[in-house]
Write an enzyme that holds these catalytic residues in place. Structure first.
Site, PDB file in Angstrom:
ATOM      1  CB  CYS A  31      -3.761   9.309  -0.387  1.00  8.44           C
ATOM      2  SG  CYS A  31      -3.373   9.019  -2.124  1.00  8.44           S
TER       3      CYS A  31
ATOM      4  CB  CYS B  25      -6.398   8.145  -2.732  1.00 12.51           C
ATOM      5  SG  CYS B  25      -4.765   7.413  -2.587  1.00 12.51           S
ATOM      6  CG  ASP B  26      -9.253   9.718  -0.490  1.00 14.34           C
ATOM      7  OD1 ASP B  26      -9.680   8.781  -1.194  1.00 14.34           O
ATOM      8  OD2 ASP B  26      -8.722   9.550   0.621  1.00 14.34           O
TER       9      ASP B  26
END
Length: 310
Positions: free
Chosen positions: A135, A138-139
């Site tokens: 993701c 997300c990261d």
């Protein structure tokens, strides 16, 4: 005859969305059961750090899951472990069949999530959350100024690769074919992006690291058989995502790819069955919008129960 435990609402899945739905339903004084086949928290348990959920500047995924669980249990729903095999309809009743018995309720909330396909190479599991990610949204902030690798060649791989270039020094796409499968407009953007590089006809063989962090990706040139290595601080894998919806195939609520179809109020085509979070047919899959879905689903489950009593 198997004993059936009865509730007002059954919620299948104890990720952030499922737990939020339980909070809203239980606060409305409904008898709520939350079912999960594993630990509460869902995919958050595999997330080392969360820095995009409002209210928490820096929190570990399992820690956030624990806080959500404590909030949920304050309103006293029941929590059971069980692997759901199927759901049957009997008038307004939804019969949830599990390996731990049968459970019945007029309202059902599906919050089973989705799993990312793995590539199954050495290092993938070992460095998950330590450089291996599924993701970019997300990261990506954890890899500012770094050299990254994206594995895959479809829409998600290229879309997320482009997203990563906003923060990364470079993004190298490793693809097992000689051309991308992504839609033409995405390919055009990717090829025009000076930070993106491409390695064609390459089979990812291993994710390499030391001191609990990724340092490189090994791949094999499918034309020459030669093994090579590209340095990387992070590897983003996009080879498919699978909805966890097999138990609901007989209900007529899935699209051709297995995603649960809902409207904006989380209603499926079956009255009294709602779905939320990553198992829905949607684009962005994040903790924040799973929680938003959960609040709607929990309230709509209450409204449905009220309509049966009118």
């Amino acid at each position: 005859m198997t004993e059936q435990k009865e509730y007002d609402v059954i919620i299948i899945g104890a990720g952030p969305g499922g737990m939020t739905a339980a909070v809203y339903a239980a606060r409305a004084n409904l008898k709520v059961l939350v079912l999960d086949r594993g630990p509460y928290g869902g995919a958050m348990n595999n997330t080392d750090a969360v820095d995009n959920y409002p209210g928490f500047v820096d929190v570990k995924g399992p820690e956030l899951g624990e806080k959500m669980y404590q909030t949920m249990m304050k309103f006293e729903p029941e929590f059971e472990y069980g692997d759901v095999q199927s759901v049957e309809l009997d008038g307004n009743k939804k019969i949830v069949k599990t390996d731990n018995g049968d459970f019945v309720a007029p309202a059902l909330v599906i919050a089973t999530g989705a799993d990312h396909r793995k590539i199954g190479v050495p290092g993938e599991e070992e460095f998950s959350g330590r450089g291996v990610s599924y993701c970019a949204v997300c990261d990506a902030p954890f890899f500012k100024g770094e050299d990254l690798v994206v594995v895959g060649g479809g829409d998600s791989a290229i879309e997320e690769g482009i997203y990563l270039t906003q923060l990364a020094n470079s993004v190298t796409v490793i693809h097992r074919r000689d051309q991308l499968r992504a839609q033409p407009i995405l390919q055009k953007r990717a090829f025009a992006n000076p930070k993106m590089k491409f390695i064609w006809n390459a089979q990812t063989e291993e994710i390499v690291g030391d001191d609990n962090k990724v340092t490189a990706v090994k791949y094999r040139d499918k034309e020459t058989g030669e093994e090579k290595e590209v340095p990387a601080a992070g590897v983003f894998i996009y080879v498919g995502i699978l909805p966890q919806s097999d138990a609901f195939k007989g209900l007529g609520i899935l699209d051709e790819k297995g995603w649960v179809v809902t409207d904006e109020q989380m209603h499926t085509s079956v009255p009294g069955i709602f779905a939320l979070g990553d198992v829905r047919a949607k684009h962005l899959r994040q903790i924040a919008n799973a929680v938003g879905d959960g609040s709607i689903a929990g309230q709509e489950a209450y409204n449905y129960i009220q309509s049966l009593n009118d």
